[in-house]
Scaffold this active site. Structure first.
Site, PDB file in Angstrom:
ATOM      1  N   SER A   5       0.846  -1.190   0.000  1.00  0.00           N
ATOM      2  CA  SER A   5       0.000   0.000   0.000  1.00  0.00           C
ATOM      3  C   SER A   5       0.884   1.245   0.000  1.00  0.00           C
ATOM      4  O   SER A   5       1.689   1.435  -0.906  1.00  0.00           O
ATOM      5  CB  SER A   5      -0.957  -0.041   1.192  1.00  0.00           C
ATOM      6  N   LYS A  52     -22.233  17.289   6.692  1.00  0.00           N
ATOM      7  CA  LYS A  52     -21.138  17.540   7.619  1.00  0.00           C
ATOM      8  C   LYS A  52     -20.788  16.296   8.428  1.00  0.00           C
ATOM      9  O   LYS A  52     -19.625  16.091   8.790  1.00  0.00           O
ATOM     10  CB  LYS A  52     -21.514  18.692   8.559  1.00  0.00           C
TER      11      LYS A  52
END
Length: 301
Positions: A119, A171
């Protein structure tokens, strides 16, 4: 002056006695090119810990990279990568800094994959001009992962009411204390897709025609041994670090550069101890340890 004195002087000039000299005197007595080996070990994170476990970030790597590329007889730099990955932005920033220094100093950069370069760890390795690994190394994992927990049932059993107030309907996404929404999951998958494409573009840019398999195979998030990674073109060859450096730079000697150790490691304190000693500190220490341990465990380490 004895007859042996001129020979001793000649030996000193040739560097034969440099190994007996302390510190900087030995370095000055040595002649010939230097290969700096930078150890990039640990989880990649934007929040370096004071604990004894090493991490990688622009903050922790900058000093080591600057010292490595700053040697006055530098022939090349080797990145000794041992990382299961972590934050994508930190991976990209450290890799960009490596390329910047390589261009500034005009020296070749090699990467060596140790236990694991997966990764974000492989993202760092791709900052090198050539990548090598041990046949048993774990390499790849070109993908993006996110993980969390759903705790809605838990807070109900505890009699806890979640109260969140926002300005902006998006949000609070994927709040672990609220039921999961499909639209939030789709938003996350879209974000992951964008990051994954940036990761693929980086690997294609750095590895180019060396890649020997299709995108679906190479960029599926799979990992391989170093031997298999060489067949796929993810690395350029296998062997030990010293073997590879000796082959590439036969007249050079190694100069090891490590990242600055975390605070508690420098103080000689255990990773189970956090400054302050409060219960909250103990919880944070445990969570941090579990998160980092889980990242390594994904690769059997």
């Amino acid at each position: 002056m004895s007859e042996k004195a001129p020979q001793k002087f000649t030996d000193l000039l040739s560097g034969k006695l440099s190994a007996k000299l302390p510190g900087k005197l030995a370095e000055r007595a040595e002649r010939g090119p230097v290969v700096a080996v930078v150890k990039l070990h640990g989880v990649i994170t934007s929040t370096p810990s004071p604990m004894s476990r090493p991490t990688i970030s622009t903050q922790t790597a900058e000093s080591a990279l600057t010292r490595a590329f700053g040697h006055d007889r530098l022939a090349g730099v080797v990145l000794a990568v041992n990382s299961p990955g972590g934050a994508p932005t930190q991976s990209a920033l450290v890799a960009d800094r490596i390329r910047e220094l390589a261009a500034e100093k005009d020296v070749p950069v090699l990467a060596y994959c140790e236990d694991v370069a997966a990764s974000g760890g492989y993202w760092l390795a791709c900052a090198a001009d050539e990548i090598y690994a041990h046949p048993t190394s774990i390499v790849g994992s070109v993908g993006v992962v996110s993980a969390s927990f759903g705790l809605t049932g838990l807070i109900e059993k505890l009699g806890v009411e979640r109260r969140v107030y926002t300005a902006g309907e998006h949000k609070v996404r994927l709040d672990p204390f609220r039921p999961e929404k499909e639209e939030d999951v789709q938003w996350l998958r879209g974000l992951q897709g964008e990051l994954h494409e940036q990761f693929r573009d980086w690997v294609r840019k750095r590895r180019g025609s060396k890649l020997q398999s299709s995108d679906d195979d190479l960029f599926s998030g799979e990992v391989w041994t170093g031997a298999k990674a060489a067949e796929l073109g993810l690395v350029d060859g296998v062997g030990s670090l010293r073997e590879i450096v000796k082959e590439k730079f036969p007249d050079a000697h190694l100069h090891i550069v490590e990242q600055r150790k975390p605070l508690l490691a420098r103080l000689g304190m255990s990773s189970s101890v956090r400054l302050g000693g409060s219960p909250a500190d103990a919880v944070l220490s445990t969570v941090e340890a579990l998160e980092h341990r889980a990242m390594w465990n994904r690769f059997g380490l």
